[in-house]
Enzyme design. Structure first.
Site, PDB file in Angstrom:
ATOM      1  N   ARG A 125       0.771  -1.194  -0.015  1.00  0.00           N
ATOM      2  CA  ARG A 125      -0.108  -0.225   0.052  1.00  0.00           C
ATOM      3  C   ARG A 125       0.870   1.425   0.086  1.00  0.00           C
ATOM      4  O   ARG A 125       0.351   2.549   0.510  1.00  0.00           O
ATOM      5  CB  ARG A 125      -0.920  -0.192   0.925  1.00  0.00           C
ATOM      6  CG  ARG A 125      -1.975  -0.873   0.904  1.00  0.00           C
ATOM      7  CD  ARG A 125      -3.159  -0.716   1.850  1.00  0.00           C
ATOM      8  NE  ARG A 125      -4.241  -1.785   1.922  1.00  0.00           N
ATOM      9  CZ  ARG A 125      -4.329  -2.788   2.812  1.00  0.00           C
ATOM     10  NH1 ARG A 125      -3.514  -2.619   3.806  1.00  0.00           N
ATOM     11  NH2 ARG A 125      -5.235  -3.815   2.733  1.00  0.00           N
ATOM     12  N   LYS A 147       3.086  11.023 -12.165  1.00  0.00           N
ATOM     13  CA  LYS A 147       2.029  10.272 -12.938  1.00  0.00           C
ATOM     14  C   LYS A 147       2.994   9.182 -13.196  1.00  0.00           C
ATOM     15  O   LYS A 147       3.891   8.945 -13.802  1.00  0.00           O
ATOM     16  CB  LYS A 147       1.674  11.033 -14.239  1.00  0.00           C
ATOM     17  CG  LYS A 147       0.573  11.865 -14.181  1.00  0.00           C
ATOM     18  CD  LYS A 147      -0.125  12.208 -15.431  1.00  0.00           C
ATOM     19  CE  LYS A 147      -1.196  13.237 -15.459  1.00  0.00           C
ATOM     20  NZ  LYS A 147      -1.386  13.607 -16.697  1.00  0.00           N
ATOM     21  N   GLU A 189       8.997  16.251 -26.399  1.00  0.00           N
ATOM     22  CA  GLU A 189       8.267  17.230 -25.043  1.00  0.00           C
ATOM     23  C   GLU A 189       9.266  18.272 -24.950  1.00  0.00           C
ATOM     24  O   GLU A 189       8.433  19.271 -24.420  1.00  0.00           O
ATOM     25  CB  GLU A 189       8.521  16.085 -24.001  1.00  0.00           C
ATOM     26  CG  GLU A 189       8.023  14.605 -24.150  1.00  0.00           C
ATOM     27  CD  GLU A 189       6.603  14.808 -24.185  1.00  0.00           C
ATOM     28  OE1 GLU A 189       5.639  15.861 -24.003  1.00  0.00           O
ATOM     29  OE2 GLU A 189       5.884  13.570 -24.023  1.00  0.00           O
ATOM     30  N   LYS A 231       7.802  21.873 -16.449  1.00  0.00           N
ATOM     31  CA  LYS A 231       7.224  20.973 -15.820  1.00  0.00           C
ATOM     32  C   LYS A 231       6.726  21.060 -14.479  1.00  0.00           C
ATOM     33  O   LYS A 231       5.430  21.039 -14.027  1.00  0.00           O
ATOM     34  CB  LYS A 231       7.459  19.620 -16.213  1.00  0.00           C
ATOM     35  CG  LYS A 231       6.906  18.289 -15.541  1.00  0.00           C
ATOM     36  CD  LYS A 231       6.299  17.912 -16.876  1.00  0.00           C
ATOM     37  CE  LYS A 231       5.212  16.794 -16.199  1.00  0.00           C
ATOM     38  NZ  LYS A 231       5.270  15.277 -16.798  1.00  0.00           N
ATOM     39  N   GLU A 241      -4.143  17.380 -12.028  1.00  0.00           N
ATOM     40  CA  GLU A 241      -4.718  17.789 -13.334  1.00  0.00           C
ATOM     41  C   GLU A 241      -6.202  18.280 -13.269  1.00  0.00           C
ATOM     42  O   GLU A 241      -6.918  17.753 -13.838  1.00  0.00           O
ATOM     43  CB  GLU A 241      -4.324  16.562 -14.229  1.00  0.00           C
ATOM     44  CG  GLU A 241      -4.388  16.966 -15.683  1.00  0.00           C
ATOM     45  CD  GLU A 241      -4.076  15.855 -16.546  1.00  0.00           C
ATOM     46  OE1 GLU A 241      -2.963  15.297 -16.465  1.00  0.00           O
ATOM     47  OE2 GLU A 241      -4.862  15.462 -17.409  1.00  0.00           O
ATOM     48  N   ARG A 245      -2.591  21.600 -15.470  1.00  0.00           N
ATOM     49  CA  ARG A 245      -1.842  20.599 -15.914  1.00  0.00           C
ATOM     50  C   ARG A 245      -2.261  19.967 -17.316  1.00  0.00           C
ATOM     51  O   ARG A 245      -1.645  19.364 -17.982  1.00  0.00           O
ATOM     52  CB  ARG A 245      -1.562  19.523 -14.809  1.00  0.00           C
ATOM     53  CG  ARG A 245      -0.847  18.426 -14.981  1.00  0.00           C
ATOM     54  CD  ARG A 245      -0.443  17.450 -13.807  1.00  0.00           C
ATOM     55  NE  ARG A 245       0.525  16.374 -14.342  1.00  0.00           N
ATOM     56  CZ  ARG A 245       0.965  15.601 -13.320  1.00  0.00           C
ATOM     57  NH1 ARG A 245       0.906  15.734 -12.160  1.00  0.00           N
ATOM     58  NH2 ARG A 245       2.026  14.918 -13.738  1.00  0.00           N
ATOM     59  N   ASN A 249      -1.062  17.932 -21.933  1.00  0.00           N
ATOM     60  CA  ASN A 249      -1.434  16.817 -22.926  1.00  0.00           C
ATOM     61  C   ASN A 249      -1.435  17.279 -24.252  1.00  0.00           C
ATOM     62  O   ASN A 249      -1.940  16.723 -25.318  1.00  0.00           O
ATOM     63  CB  ASN A 249      -2.839  16.370 -22.452  1.00  0.00           C
ATOM     64  CG  ASN A 249      -2.813  15.712 -21.081  1.00  0.00           C
ATOM     65  OD1 ASN A 249      -1.918  15.007 -20.836  1.00  0.00           O
ATOM     66  ND2 ASN A 249      -3.907  15.998 -20.165  1.00  0.00           N
ATOM     67  N   HIS A 252      -0.990  14.771 -26.762  1.00  0.00           N
ATOM     68  CA  HIS A 252      -1.201  13.561 -26.575  1.00  0.00           C
ATOM     69  C   HIS A 252      -2.281  12.826 -26.868  1.00  0.00           C
ATOM     70  O   HIS A 252      -2.432  11.729 -26.670  1.00  0.00           O
ATOM     71  CB  HIS A 252      -0.710  13.552 -25.107  1.00  0.00           C
ATOM     72  CG  HIS A 252       0.796  13.712 -24.654  1.00  0.00           C
ATOM     73  ND1 HIS A 252       1.395  14.924 -25.318  1.00  0.00           N
ATOM     74  CD2 HIS A 252       1.642  12.922 -23.930  1.00  0.00           C
ATOM     75  CE1 HIS A 252       2.712  14.567 -24.692  1.00  0.00           C
ATOM     76  NE2 HIS A 252       2.753  13.560 -24.089  1.00  0.00           N
ATOM     77  N   HIS A 256      -1.313   9.526 -28.255  1.00  0.00           N
ATOM     78  CA  HIS A 256      -1.423   8.293 -27.494  1.00  0.00           C
ATOM     79  C   HIS A 256      -2.211   7.274 -28.200  1.00  0.00           C
ATOM     80  O   HIS A 256      -2.224   6.334 -28.163  1.00  0.00           O
ATOM     81  CB  HIS A 256      -2.294   8.448 -26.187  1.00  0.00           C
ATOM     82  CG  HIS A 256      -1.295   8.951 -25.018  1.00  0.00           C
ATOM     83  ND1 HIS A 256      -1.822   9.472 -23.767  1.00  0.00           N
ATOM     84  CD2 HIS A 256      -0.040   8.829 -24.794  1.00  0.00           C
ATOM     85  CE1 HIS A 256      -0.632   9.593 -22.930  1.00  0.00           C
ATOM     86  NE2 HIS A 256       0.375   9.284 -23.879  1.00  0.00           N
ATOM     87  N   HIS A 266       7.229   7.326 -28.132  1.00  0.00           N
ATOM     88  CA  HIS A 266       6.275   8.338 -27.666  1.00  0.00           C
ATOM     89  C   HIS A 266       6.821   9.556 -28.407  1.00  0.00           C
ATOM     90  O   HIS A 266       5.586  10.262 -28.622  1.00  0.00           O
ATOM     91  CB  HIS A 266       6.494   8.305 -26.175  1.00  0.00           C
ATOM     92  CG  HIS A 266       5.811   9.247 -25.566  1.00  0.00           C
ATOM     93  ND1 HIS A 266       4.337   9.154 -25.294  1.00  0.00           N
ATOM     94  CD2 HIS A 266       5.845  10.521 -24.696  1.00  0.00           C
ATOM     95  CE1 HIS A 266       3.897   9.915 -24.760  1.00  0.00           C
ATOM     96  NE2 HIS A 266       4.831  10.806 -24.323  1.00  0.00           N
TER      97      HIS A 266
END
Lengths: 359, 359
Positions: A125, A147, A189, A231, A241, A245, A249, A252, A256, A266
């Site tokens: 956990r 993330k 990026e 960033k 987000e 934030r 994207n 993306h 993606h 990527h």
């Protein structure tokens, strides 16, 4: 080695929110160590039961620099960013009898930092972890922001969490073994950051070439730290987000959707996605033709693709599952000019309608 | 249907900490709905894309009471509380095109509530969920507190997270189909609460029999709400288990070690674990012989086992991986008297030494 707390790197005078949920490190406690050497990392981890998590290529190329901790490694490549890899890492942690007092040290590119963060989020956990990004892409983007997660088939990062590491550790010497394709990958990026946040950075990128950055250590370290700061400044004010934030994207949504479908890198996928987003921005008259052209040219200048022959029906099918979709709309990132982006909810049907023209 | 916010149920005048990380529901926002009927649950979820997560037995027995939402079910039993079940649920969510706006409704016992919470924690990096516990054990314990996760082989809950549901929904009518073995299972945790927190509850349990509770709806609903309040009052002040919450692990150190090894029910395992913990408490002179005897007798009175023939070497091997181990010590819960417990770090070697005498 320089240590910078995330809130300092963001130019904030104090920590934003001293109250936090224990065992879930608050984003402003994150430390960046720039200009560091991997050997120094032991100084940050006195008395900890450290376990290195890495992939086989990094292990092969850099293990001579690794401090003397047990190593768990898995096969390299985005195709291994799957739950089965997480399961294997966890079995190996059990084999090492790693308890809650262990510290996971992820050394590698974006896949390694994503897997490490995710394992650290769910093993027992939640345990502590730190990251040593070894690619441009991980240094400027993937390792920053907490993330993490894995893909589920063609769906990128469909499972994961947001959990901050204790630190990010930058040893630029590891870049000497980085293949050109990985430099190109990372610059996607970097260009993204310039497009959404920093027109001056965009101009800098237009001035230099990839070769210049590869040849000049101070130029590249300056670039990496500038991008880490961009960033970080976004993440620190909107870790979960809910607003700002989302801008990260940019490129993306389409990116993606095509990345795992075509099994391209990527950076390539995001570059094609940014080109598509520029086309859509133009179509919606938010971005001027000349600015869109400058972006497309900059991408090409850094050897990034801006187009792909694809099956638009299949792309749309994957795109429908985008995490940014809420009911029947996708929060799409459009540009108004170089250095300025905004979130625009676009009905998926409208996106489907335009897909062939923008991609 | 009665709605009680977690901070009210804990007897606190106001919410403890209004600041929270979005998308990670704060524990004090959790709502309890007692005396409710499953049909009413739609009132709590207007306009939401709800997906029911349940197991095959619950689906078979209670689906006529389910509201009209899509259902994902998986095979019943602790042996299915594994990552492979999580993977299957996630694939089905993708098949249903569940986006971030979906709401997962877990209806079932502890395995269902654990799997639902875990899936909700990691699917799309977190979605909303609510729980409808259908067993005594889930109503008084498993569904409360946000702990979720899966087993890894014999290791209980080795992977998971802590994430609070939006609500807990109690429809006591579902207990009419509950087999006696499940009543017995649940009373292990009821007796645990009495042992560590509530001498009056302990006396009540000595006064009645399991049969009394099974026959008297108001007696059992009163018992469930009393136990939900005990668990909630601990969780609300120590969600992340840095102090007080550790006490709830009474009986669970040895219990978890034998549960999957012998494939016995959680209640049976915890009962044997509590007996072992009483023996150890006596050995360390923290608990008087007569009080330990009363506890053993009460467990037996509720048809719970207090001993098991086992391979102590294998038990110790599993126990070494206990999540409560920090370095070479396990935080063991001992009793000083009925209603009062404390955390005692015990070196694993000492535990190994005593294991044959206490178990």
């Amino acid at each position: 080695m320089r240590q910078i707390k995330a809130y300092e790197l963001a130019g904030l005078p104090v920590q934003l929110n001293p109250e936090h949920i224990p065992e879930r490190p608050p984003v402003q406690d994150l430390c960046f160590y720039f200009d560091a050497e991997l050997a120094q990392i032991t100084e940050l981890l006195p008395g900890k039961k450290v376990i290195i998590i890495t992939d086989e290529i990094v292990n092969q190329q850099l293990s001579h620099k690794f401090p003397d901790y047990p190593v768990i490694s898995f096969p390299s490549g985005e195709e291994h960013k799957q739950q089965s890899t997480v399961d294997q890492v966890i079995k190996k942690l059990i084999g090492l009898e790693a308890g809650r007092d262990c510290f996971l040290l992820g050394i590698g590119g974006g896949v390694v930092t994503d897997i490490t963060g995710y394992v650290a989020s769910v093993y027992l956990r939640g345990v502590s972890f730190g990251l040593v990004p070894t690619t441009i892409l991980a240094m400027v983007d993937a390792a920053i922001g907490g993330k993490n997660g894995v893909d589920v088939g063609v769906y990128k990062n469909l499972v994961g969490s947001i959990r901050q590491p204790s630190f990010l550790f930058y040893d630029y010497s590891v870049l000497s073994t980085l293949p050109v394709s990985e430099w190109v990958n990372g610059f996607a990026e970097v260009i993204k950051h310039a497009c959404i946040k920093d027109a001056l950075l965009f101009a800098e990128l237009e001035r230099y070439t990839l070769h210049d950055y590869q040849q000049d250590p101070s130029l590249v370290s300056d670039l990496i730290e500038k991008n880490a700061a961009i960033k970080n400044s976004v993440v620190i004010v909107d870790e979960m987000e809910n607003g700002e934030r989302k801008l990260l994207n940019f490129g993306h949504t389409v990116g993606h959707a095509i990345e795992n479908l075509h099994q391209i890198s990527h950076g390539h996928a995001v570059s094609i996605g940014m080109a598509a987003a520029c086309n859509l921005s133009e179509k919606f008259s938010t971005l001027h033709f000349e600015e869109a052209s400058r972006i497309i040219r900059l991408l090409a200048r850094y050897h990034l693709p801006v187009d792909i022959e694809t099956d638009h029906t299949r792309v749309f099918e994957v795109l429908r599952m985008d995490k940014k979709r809420i009911r029947n709309e996708v929060n799409f990132i459009l540009l108004s000019r170089i250095g300025s982006a905004s979130v625009t909810p676009i009905p998926v049907e409208l996106l489907q309608h335009h897909l062939k023209e923008i991609l």
